[in-house]
Scaffold this motif. Sequence first.
Motif, PDB file in Angstrom:
ATOM      1  N   LEU A  43       0.924  -1.241  -0.032  1.00 35.00           N
ATOM      2  CA  LEU A  43      -0.164  -0.080   0.042  1.00 35.00           C
ATOM      3  C   LEU A  43       1.033   1.128   0.121  1.00 35.00           C
ATOM      4  CD1 LEU A  43      -2.754  -0.832   2.630  1.00 35.00           C
ATOM      5  CD2 LEU A  43      -3.025  -0.565   0.187  1.00 35.00           C
ATOM      6  N   LYS A  82      -1.188  -7.295   1.899  1.00 34.89           N
ATOM      7  CA  LYS A  82      -1.135  -5.830   2.146  1.00 34.89           C
ATOM      8  C   LYS A  82      -0.962  -5.611   3.551  1.00 34.89           C
ATOM      9  CE  LYS A  82      -2.764  -4.310  -2.380  1.00 34.89           C
ATOM     10  NZ  LYS A  82      -3.649  -3.602  -3.057  1.00 34.89           N
ATOM     11  N   TYR A 132      -9.238  -4.503   4.633  1.00 31.29           N
ATOM     12  CA  TYR A 132      -8.048  -3.882   4.607  1.00 31.29           C
ATOM     13  C   TYR A 132      -7.350  -3.034   5.902  1.00 31.29           C
ATOM     14  CZ  TYR A 132      -7.735  -5.681  -0.172  1.00 31.29           C
ATOM     15  OH  TYR A 132      -7.631  -6.674  -1.226  1.00 31.29           O
TER      16      TYR A 132
END
Length: 486
Positions: free
Chosen positions: A104, A264, A235
């Motif tokens: 990210l 991530k 996320y």
Amino acid sequence: MEQKDISRVWDMVQSYLAENPDVEVIKMNGFFSALDPQVITDTTFILSTTNHFAQSYIERTYLSLLKDAVFSITGKPLEVLIVVEDHPSVEYLNQEYDLPCEPLDTAQQNEIISSDNLVNNKTDIQTVNNELRDETQGDGEIIKTFENFIIGESNRQAYNVAHAVAENPGVTLNPLFIYGKSGLGKTHLLLAIYNYVSKNYQNMRVKYVQLSELLNDYMNAYQIQDWGDFSLKYYSNDMLLLDDVQYLEGKEALSNEVFNIFNKLTQIKKHIVLSADRAPKDIALDERFTSRFAQGVIVEVTPPTFETKLAIFKNYLRYSCQQFNLKDIYKNIPEEVCIKIVERSNFNIRSLEGAATNLVAYIKYEKENIYMPLTIDEAEVIATRVFLNNNQKITISNIQVEVEKYYNISHAEMLGKQRPRNISLARQVAMYLCRSLTGESYPDIGKAFKKDHSSVVHAYNNIENKKQNDKAFYNEIEKLTELVKG
């Protein structure tokens, strides 16, 4: 304990062992150089290595000496646990498997963090965590904690590692993968981690989810082509606990999404805990998935011994007495009655919960004097109601057929979306019996009824509560159980 303090303890342990005349110091140092101290808890000292041979040799040769040395240094009889932890670099894995999983960037992280829907303070995060816990475990279920997890040789290592992760979220043993057959306590351990972290790390955003829920969220986002809520839910966590990942088999698109979430979160040092009914290598997924899932620590939960099952059964008895408002009646249940019932059980812990509930219900509704001790003959009656004979096999389909006949509804109505009272009740009863008599998981039962797993959880809790407060309904469920068993 801070990492520098853990390292200091480890140095002192090695120095202590070096003074032991029975230890070959050069050989010991050679093998111990492969070990890294990770965590010291109130019960466990965990060391990690990337070398399977070193793990095996040290456990065979030095484990008892290590325990003695740790006790001498710390003054505590700690378990010494050596785990294999393999962390290939992200760059290597991306190159090796050609993964489209870049970390990210700052803009992406800011977009998630600054979302209008994302809680931004300690109080709000704790509120969300509490709501998720209540939604996950539901009314009428035991809140799963480390305190009410019964420890035996079959699950001790998994318990110790799970507890260490809960005490040190995001620090070490990441990811953690727990596997074992259905009904052995994997979900209990995941929820125990969730509850511990929610309570003790109130500034952390922690999420427990079964794979079926993630699948539903993914399909909804795909259908409306709006991924905002999905990204926020999955996320933005500091810790994500994902149950039943074996159901990723055959779902390529979902597997890719889970893989992206995994990558991530771990790249920004967030914690992942996974569970499945098989080891990663035995799940039919692309090798890049199982390799990444297995890059941390893998622990197995095996079937419990008789002594462990007996302790689990007694724990369920205490809880069931509370649910039926019978307080300390469980203290009047003779030991031989508990032994008789546990002897008839299989390895699945869920069946013991059903047996405890049925036994307490029998005391409340069928005994003339609830304070009179149960007899062996009465224990046999309970065991016959709950456990199958070796040549019996009850399936979800069998249960659906019997319940449809009993309530006079069609199979289409059973699996449909209609909600008239008679159909809704029949559907919930069928789901309840499937969970009680087959040991199938909530997601598998939901699939057979074309419903989400949460519908099955609600149905089970609703029928269980109704049984506890309505003697006529209790008798109705008992009659249906006998019909199903033939």
